[in-house]
Design an enzyme around this catalytic site. Sequence first.
Site, PDB file in Angstrom:
ATOM      1  CD  GLU A   1      36.442-106.437  21.327  1.00 20.70           C
ATOM      2  OE1 GLU A   1      35.256-106.710  21.069  1.00 20.70           O
ATOM      3  OE2 GLU A   1      36.775-105.595  22.173  1.00 20.70           O
TER       4      GLU A   1
ATOM      5  CB  CYS B   1      34.381-107.563  27.553  1.00 25.83           C
ATOM      6  SG  CYS B   1      34.055-109.003  26.527  1.00 25.83           S
TER       7      CYS B   1
HETATM    8  N1  THU Z   1      31.161-105.071  23.346  1.00 23.88           N
HETATM    9  C1  THU Z   1      32.075-105.406  22.382  1.00 23.88           C
HETATM   10  O1  THU Z   1      31.759-105.518  21.197  1.00 23.88           O
HETATM   11  N2  THU Z   1      33.354-105.619  22.798  1.00 23.88           N
HETATM   12  C2  THU Z   1      33.786-105.530  24.074  1.00 23.88           C
HETATM   13  O2  THU Z   1      34.927-105.858  24.355  1.00 23.88           O
HETATM   14  C3  THU Z   1      32.891-105.005  25.100  1.00 23.88           C
HETATM   15  C4  THU Z   1      31.461-104.906  24.743  1.00 23.88           C
HETATM   16  C5  THU Z   1      29.763-104.886  22.927  1.00 23.88           C
HETATM   17  C6  THU Z   1      28.824-105.937  23.426  1.00 23.88           C
HETATM   18  C7  THU Z   1      27.508-105.214  23.426  1.00 23.88           C
HETATM   19  O3  THU Z   1      26.935-105.324  22.115  1.00 23.88           O
HETATM   20  C8  THU Z   1      27.880-103.759  23.683  1.00 23.88           C
HETATM   21  O4  THU Z   1      29.273-103.662  23.421  1.00 23.88           O
HETATM   22  C9  THU Z   1      27.600-103.288  25.100  1.00 23.88           C
HETATM   23  O5  THU Z   1      28.173-104.133  26.025  1.00 23.88           O
END
Ligand code: THU
Length: 170
Positions: A85, A122
Amino acid sequence: MINNILHNRVMKEVIIESKLIVYENLEQLPEDIIMLMEKAFKARENAYAPYSKFHVGAAILLDNGEVITGNNQENASYPSGLCAERTAIYYAGSQYPDAKINKIAISAGSTSKINTEPIPPCGACRQAIAEYEIKQKESIEIYFMGEKGNVIKSHSLANLLPLVFDKTVL
Ligand code: THU
């Protein structure tokens, strides 16, 4: 709101509510959202996630019609990696500083299992998206899902991040 809570001498309970819409599957959504989510699926294919094996794709629709996509980019120094994101939204902000963000579609999945539950952005990504929603003074619609199954819609980012930390306190 926080000030009201802290300055009130009498303790009171504050209830914060968020309204989300849950769709059973992607096909129930309007055509433009299906297309945006399909771009998020496609973006997920280019995620660089050798450590978590968790692939995330995001597609952002701007008010000028452009669609910006991003995916998570990991790093051997784990905290140096970036979520899908934020990869997408910072690219949008850097390339189209005057455009407004209308909608964001997010899809996430692991290579080790099929995620059928919607995977929400997240906290750090919510904070990043909030910055742009506040800057543009218009709501950003957020749609998120796993690889298949239910899709959740939030009509704005504010709905996903109550008590946001924003520029008004600086
Ligand atoms: N991740 C995202 O790309 N977006 C989120 O909102 C949550 C987590 C990714 C970060 C990391 O590369 C993987 O997911 C595991 O946390």
